[in-house]
Design an enzyme around this catalytic site. Structure first.
Site, PDB file in Angstrom:
ATOM      1  N   ASP A  26       3.708   3.698  10.252  1.00  0.00           N
ATOM      2  CA  ASP A  26       2.975   4.012   9.012  1.00  0.00           C
ATOM      3  C   ASP A  26       3.361   5.427   8.570  1.00  0.00           C
ATOM      4  OD1 ASP A  26      -0.479   3.503   8.042  1.00  0.00           O
ATOM      5  OD2 ASP A  26       1.051   4.708   7.081  1.00  0.00           O
ATOM      6  N   ASP A 121       4.642   1.328   2.823  1.00  0.00           N
ATOM      7  CA  ASP A 121       4.865   2.388   3.825  1.00  0.00           C
ATOM      8  C   ASP A 121       4.488   1.974   5.242  1.00  0.00           C
ATOM      9  OD1 ASP A 121       2.022   2.622   3.884  1.00  0.00           O
ATOM     10  OD2 ASP A 121       2.224   4.748   4.348  1.00  0.00           O
ATOM     11  N   GLU A 122       4.293   0.683   5.463  1.00  0.00           N
ATOM     12  CA  GLU A 122       3.706   0.273   6.734  1.00  0.00           C
ATOM     13  C   GLU A 122       4.269  -1.070   7.185  1.00  0.00           C
ATOM     14  OE1 GLU A 122      -0.464   0.083   6.025  1.00  0.00           O
ATOM     15  OE2 GLU A 122      -0.882  -0.760   7.989  1.00  0.00           O
TER      16      GLU A 122
HETATM   17  P1  TTP Z   1      -1.867   4.516   3.511  1.00  0.00           P
HETATM   18  O1  TTP Z   1      -0.820   4.328   4.564  1.00  0.00           O
HETATM   19  O2  TTP Z   1      -3.187   3.846   3.698  1.00  0.00           O
HETATM   20  O3  TTP Z   1      -2.172   6.056   3.322  1.00  0.00           O
HETATM   21  P2  TTP Z   1      -1.169   7.289   3.354  1.00  0.00           P
HETATM   22  O4  TTP Z   1       0.196   6.899   3.782  1.00  0.00           O
HETATM   23  O5  TTP Z   1      -1.230   7.973   2.027  1.00  0.00           O
HETATM   24  O6  TTP Z   1      -1.855   8.234   4.402  1.00  0.00           O
HETATM   25  P3  TTP Z   1      -1.877   8.087   6.007  1.00  0.00           P
HETATM   26  O7  TTP Z   1      -1.180   9.297   6.524  1.00  0.00           O
HETATM   27  O8  TTP Z   1      -3.318   8.075   6.358  1.00  0.00           O
HETATM   28  O9  TTP Z   1      -1.181   6.801   6.346  1.00  0.00           O
HETATM   29  O10 TTP Z   1      -1.304   4.046   2.122  1.00  0.00           O
HETATM   30  C1  TTP Z   1       0.074   4.184   1.755  1.00  0.00           C
HETATM   31  C2  TTP Z   1       0.187   4.481   0.284  1.00  0.00           C
HETATM   32  O11 TTP Z   1      -0.439   3.435  -0.473  1.00  0.00           O
HETATM   33  C3  TTP Z   1      -0.510   5.749  -0.141  1.00  0.00           C
HETATM   34  O12 TTP Z   1       0.343   6.884   0.011  1.00  0.00           O
HETATM   35  C4  TTP Z   1      -0.878   5.483  -1.553  1.00  0.00           C
HETATM   36  C5  TTP Z   1      -1.074   3.986  -1.626  1.00  0.00           C
HETATM   37  N1  TTP Z   1      -2.520   3.665  -1.634  1.00  0.00           N
HETATM   38  C6  TTP Z   1      -3.154   3.477  -2.866  1.00  0.00           C
HETATM   39  O13 TTP Z   1      -2.515   3.549  -3.917  1.00  0.00           O
HETATM   40  N2  TTP Z   1      -4.496   3.219  -2.878  1.00  0.00           N
HETATM   41  C7  TTP Z   1      -5.251   3.139  -1.727  1.00  0.00           C
HETATM   42  O14 TTP Z   1      -6.477   2.915  -1.792  1.00  0.00           O
HETATM   43  C8  TTP Z   1      -4.588   3.338  -0.464  1.00  0.00           C
HETATM   44  C9  TTP Z   1      -5.371   3.283   0.814  1.00  0.00           C
HETATM   45  C10 TTP Z   1      -3.235   3.606  -0.477  1.00  0.00           C
HETATM   46 MG    MG Z   2       0.515   5.671   5.471  1.00  0.00          MG
END
Ligand code: TTP
Ligand code: MG
Length: 368
Positions: A26, A121-122
């Site tokens: 992630d 991203d995951e």
């Molecule tokens: P995530 O992997 O949930 O969050 P992140 O990568 O920003 O942070 P973390 O370090 O905690 O993993 O989500 C990936 C991307 O998806 C995030 O950068 C933006 C998008 N996203 C949204 O647009 N809306 C949302 O509610 C979430 C959770 C994510």
């Molecule tokens: Mg993330």
């Protein structure tokens, strides 16, 4: 592990799980990290990507500096600015994020072809048969994160475990820019102390319901009679029981194998009317479905969309129609038609789903 439970009328056997090596990767604050990489002025300052304050926008994500102020994804931008007045809010650049995502997935494919994308991203990676780094999943995860850093100047976190849900839980443990390994002999002790709310898929409503019933950690579930859980929580109880014993038999589902995307909600209190159902669809389920579809299938090519309902007497019913693009308006007709089967019964669950186009293509291929 072999669990044999003698129940009154039947025997439930969970077969010994074959030991697998699953990595969950992630990216760290994905959109915000890309913005910081591409613009030095955004570094070391609280930054969020999202809708601007004048419009009723929400934050998509924010960097770790902003998180210290309590800012988080899905928060209204207005509230985020109240919590952190110095917050820089920038609009998203989806085209760039998608390009970066493609590059990340190309990196994954150097190590395994068993890749299950969860969002841009995951992903889950099954590296059980990967021969690189003498088959060490720990070193493979390190190598992947290092490739990402070298080639994209971005950081990722990883979780390594024998099963999917624990790999996902683990990738969150050393975030940002870290990784966590849960080897097979540490699975049960890690699971025992895991709060139920941390299990992927257990939302706020379910975890509050569990908490009210006195279940907080996985060990609370583990120490409860299986039949009791099944009676009280149905299929959720069954899954929780398995997770609480460290069991998760789900295989990696690659992009090609993915058939559909769906969202659903079980209500704390059953609902009854068309208007209540429509409000739930319009305000909660449809936006969530749109978001999920965007994540797994950015071109949004679908072949069918449908509704699923569970009545208070647990009867499940579904309806679908052929449609090539996600369409809120069409759900109105579907809802109208499915509610003809209601016969005065209350509704305990409502869900929306779409069948992806790739599935039809697969069928056409197999037809020939
Ligand atoms: P995530 O992997 O949930 O969050 P992140 O990568 O920003 O942070 P973390 O370090 O905690 O993993 O989500 C990936 C991307 O998806 C995030 O950068 C933006 C998008 N996203 C949204 O647009 N809306 C949302 O509610 C979430 C959770 C994510
Ligand atoms: Mg993330």
């Amino acid at each position: 592990m072999l669990y044999c439970l003698s129940l009154q009328h039947w025997v439930f056997i969970v077969e010994e799980q074959k030991v697998r090596k699953i990595i969950h990767i992630d990216m760290d604050c994905f959109y915000a990290a890309i913005e910081m990489r591409d613009n030095v002025r955004y570094r070391n300052r609280p930054l969020a990507v999202g809708g601007h304050e004048q419009k009723r926008g929400v934050i998509s994500t924010c960097n770790y500096e902003a998180r210290q102020y309590g800012v988080h994804s899905a928060m209204p931008t207005k509230k985020a600015l109240q919590l952190c007045p110095k917050l820089i809010v920038v609009p998203g650049r989806m085209a760039v994020y998608k390009q970066v995502s493609q590059h990340i997935f190309e990196i994954f494919s150097r190590y395994t072809h068993k890749i299950e994308p969860l969002s841009l991203d995951e992903a889950y990676l099954d590296v059980t048969t990967c021969q690189l780094y003498h088959g060490s999943a720990t070193l493979i995860a390190k190598a992947i994160r290092s490739d990402i850093h070298n080639e994209l100047q971005l950081t990722a976190s990883a979780g390594i475990a024998p099963v999917k849900f624990l790999a996902k839980v683990a990738s969150d443990m050393n975030k940002p820019n870290g990784q966590m390994v849960i080897p097979p002999h540490k699975v049960q002790e890690t699971v025992d102390k895991l709060p139920l709310s941390k299990i992927p898929g257990i939302g706020k409503v379910t975890s509050e319901k569990l908490s009210k019933a006195g279940f907080h950690l996985c060990e609370d579930i583990k120490n409860t009679d299986y039949r009791d859980l099944l009676l009280r929580f149905g299929r959720t109880g069954q899954s929780l029981w398995k997770f609480s014993h460290g069991i998760d038999e789900r295989e990696i589902v690659t992009e090609r194998e993915r058939k559909s995307v769906g969202v659903e909600q079980t209500f704390a209190q059953d609902i009854l009317t068309y208007e209540q159902c429509w409000q739930m669809i319009e305000e909660r389920l449809f936006p969530e479905l749109e978001k999920r579809l965007e994540r797994v299938c950015p071109d949004k090519a679908i072949v069918k969309q449908g509704i699923k309902l569970k009545f208070a007497d647990f009867q499940l019913t579904t309806i679908e129609h052929t449609h090539n693009k996600l369409d809120l308006h069409c759900f109105k007709t579907l809802l109208h038609d499915i509610l003809k089967r209601q016969q005065g019964r209350k509704i305990r669950l409502l869900g929306l789903n779409v069948m992806l186009k790739s599935e039809l293509q697969n069928r056409q291929l197999s037809f020939f």
